[in-house]
Write a protein that holds these residues in place. Sequence first.
Motif, PDB file in Angstrom:
ATOM      1  N   ARG A  36     -72.367  37.902 -14.925  1.00 20.93           N
ATOM      2  CA  ARG A  36     -72.232  36.828 -13.922  1.00 20.93           C
ATOM      3  C   ARG A  36     -71.862  35.500 -14.581  1.00 20.93           C
ATOM      4  O   ARG A  36     -71.090  34.714 -14.029  1.00 20.93           O
ATOM      5  CB  ARG A  36     -73.539  36.666 -13.140  1.00 20.93           C
ATOM      6  N   SER A  37     -72.398  35.271 -15.749  1.00 23.35           N
ATOM      7  CA  SER A  37     -72.176  33.998 -16.426  1.00 23.35           C
ATOM      8  C   SER A  37     -70.805  33.930 -17.081  1.00 23.35           C
ATOM      9  O   SER A  37     -70.172  32.868 -17.100  1.00 23.35           O
ATOM     10  CB  SER A  37     -73.258  33.784 -17.494  1.00 23.35           C
ATOM     11  N   GLY A  38     -70.339  35.065 -17.644  1.00 20.86           N
ATOM     12  CA  GLY A  38     -69.103  35.063 -18.422  1.00 20.86           C
ATOM     13  C   GLY A  38     -67.909  35.587 -17.655  1.00 20.86           C
ATOM     14  O   GLY A  38     -67.900  35.649 -16.428  1.00 20.86           O
ATOM     15  N   VAL A  39     -66.884  35.966 -18.417  1.00 27.48           N
ATOM     16  CA  VAL A  39     -65.632  36.473 -17.863  1.00 27.48           C
ATOM     17  C   VAL A  39     -65.351  37.835 -18.493  1.00 27.48           C
ATOM     18  O   VAL A  39     -65.329  37.966 -19.720  1.00 27.48           O
ATOM     19  CB  VAL A  39     -64.458  35.517 -18.149  1.00 27.48           C
ATOM     20  N   THR A  40     -65.138  38.842 -17.654  1.00 27.84           N
ATOM     21  CA  THR A  40     -64.792  40.172 -18.134  1.00 27.84           C
ATOM     22  C   THR A  40     -63.296  40.232 -18.423  1.00 27.84           C
ATOM     23  O   THR A  40     -62.482  39.939 -17.550  1.00 27.84           O
ATOM     24  CB  THR A  40     -65.165  41.238 -17.093  1.00 27.84           C
ATOM     25  N   LEU A  41     -62.945  40.606 -19.646  1.00 30.97           N
ATOM     26  CA  LEU A  41     -61.532  40.662 -20.019  1.00 30.97           C
ATOM     27  C   LEU A  41     -60.886  41.946 -19.520  1.00 30.97           C
ATOM     28  O   LEU A  41     -61.501  43.007 -19.498  1.00 30.97           O
ATOM     29  CB  LEU A  41     -61.381  40.567 -21.536  1.00 30.97           C
ATOM     30  N   GLN A  42     -59.606  41.809 -19.168  1.00 31.98           N
ATOM     31  CA  GLN A  42     -58.835  42.947 -18.689  1.00 31.98           C
ATOM     32  C   GLN A  42     -57.640  43.248 -19.581  1.00 31.98           C
ATOM     33  O   GLN A  42     -57.180  44.381 -19.649  1.00 31.98           O
ATOM     34  CB  GLN A  42     -58.350  42.677 -17.259  1.00 31.98           C
ATOM     35  N   ARG A  43     -57.144  42.238 -20.280  1.00 31.54           N
ATOM     36  CA  ARG A  43     -55.950  42.430 -21.099  1.00 31.54           C
ATOM     37  C   ARG A  43     -55.883  41.333 -22.159  1.00 31.54           C
ATOM     38  O   ARG A  43     -56.548  40.307 -22.054  1.00 31.54           O
ATOM     39  CB  ARG A  43     -54.686  42.383 -20.237  1.00 31.54           C
ATOM     40  N   GLY A  44     -55.061  41.601 -23.186  1.00 31.50           N
ATOM     41  CA  GLY A  44     -54.889  40.632 -24.254  1.00 31.50           C
ATOM     42  C   GLY A  44     -53.499  40.744 -24.838  1.00 31.50           C
ATOM     43  O   GLY A  44     -52.850  41.789 -24.761  1.00 31.50           O
ATOM     44  N   VAL A  45     -53.025  39.676 -25.457  1.00 27.29           N
ATOM     45  CA  VAL A  45     -51.683  39.657 -26.031  1.00 27.29           C
ATOM     46  C   VAL A  45     -51.674  38.761 -27.260  1.00 27.29           C
ATOM     47  O   VAL A  45     -52.421  37.776 -27.350  1.00 27.29           O
ATOM     48  CB  VAL A  45     -50.642  39.170 -24.985  1.00 27.29           C
ATOM     49  N   ILE A  46     -50.865  39.124 -28.248  1.00 28.18           N
ATOM     50  CA  ILE A  46     -50.610  38.303 -29.423  1.00 28.18           C
ATOM     51  C   ILE A  46     -49.170  37.830 -29.351  1.00 28.18           C
ATOM     52  O   ILE A  46     -48.251  38.646 -29.161  1.00 28.18           O
ATOM     53  CB  ILE A  46     -50.844  39.077 -30.731  1.00 28.18           C
ATOM     54  N   THR A  47     -48.955  36.532 -29.478  1.00 29.51           N
ATOM     55  CA  THR A  47     -47.603  35.982 -29.400  1.00 29.51           C
ATOM     56  C   THR A  47     -47.282  35.207 -30.673  1.00 29.51           C
ATOM     57  O   THR A  47     -48.171  34.718 -31.374  1.00 29.51           O
ATOM     58  CB  THR A  47     -47.437  35.052 -28.188  1.00 29.51           C
ATOM     59  N   GLY A  48     -45.978  35.081 -30.958  1.00 32.66           N
ATOM     60  CA  GLY A  48     -45.513  34.330 -32.098  1.00 32.66           C
ATOM     61  C   GLY A  48     -44.955  32.978 -31.678  1.00 32.66           C
ATOM     62  O   GLY A  48     -45.195  32.498 -30.563  1.00 32.66           O
TER      63      GLY A  48
END
Length: 351
Positions: A36-48
């Motif tokens: 409830r307090s935080g954010v559940t991650l669904q995706r991630g990306v690395i960019t240059g």
Amino acid sequence: MHERGSELREMGAGIYLKINSLVVLKELGLLSAIARSGVTLQRGVITGRGGRELAKRPPLRKRETIVVLRADLHGLLAERARSLGVEFRTNSQAVSAHPQGLLTLASGEAMTADLVVGADGFRSAVRDSLGLLAGSHSLPEGAIRILVPRRLGERDGLTTEQWSGDCRLGIVPCSTTHLYLYMIGPANHPRASALPVDREFWIDRFPEERDVISRIDAGAGRYDGLQMIAVKGWCKGRVAIIGDAVHAQPPNLGQGAGMAISNASALGKALDDNDTVPDALRRWERDRRSLTEEVQRWSYRYGLIFYALPSGGGAGEAVRASLIRMIGRIGVTSRKLAWLQRGGCEAVEIE
């Protein structure tokens, strides 16, 4: 619980909680509050440079990774500990321990216990008093950790890490009201390590994130030089050492705190399953040390992509970009890195 500060507190930044630590928080009855307090991650990306995508992390399962304010996690753990009868003593600094279970404080007070646990950071006085330090060195990088205001729904479920020259910028939501930024650069570059944050420097490196960087409060943030610790052992007699005191590492896999949490839980289980404290500590170290040090090594190796290769653009930057693409695309390395980022846990949903 002896705390050297005048109060129980945690710095104002975010923290990644992955499967290995979420399992423990569920056992403690804290998972729902954390979610409830935080954010559940669904995706991630690395960019240059310029936002060019280098690698995309596979979609995350429900509650596989939650990012939360450190202060919220710290407060929930302290409240749960009090409910179980833990007494907190502030302004109480440990300076040494003896294998027989003797703890000595800076005040000169000495006390005995069935078990002493030293969780006093990479400069651990408890560890050093037992002669367990094998080596310590500062890495060529340092990190600024900072919170900025988050707009409604901004970057919901998304974590990004961006590379530009010899610097990295991570941005991830950690509450409904805050984004967590980690800003990593050369430790010997005065503008990369400056506090207050040199916003012009970071905007020049990451112009596509001008809007977010401009929200940084001039009086906020914390800078830490990155460290690696090697130890001769995790325990001696009735004393155990845990956390950064035995596995300080760069934050590249987001598992510094995660391994401390999961190792602490494993320590409790070992004490339940063995007849004597020394036997339990030896069993605990045997079961957990190899994995923990593997996570530490890979976290260090990830950083080598940056400071062991040229960083001024051109060929060096192209090589780094190729390396990260290769890691993400080759099945063996991709699976290995994902497993270590989970702290050696299988990919499962935690309800």
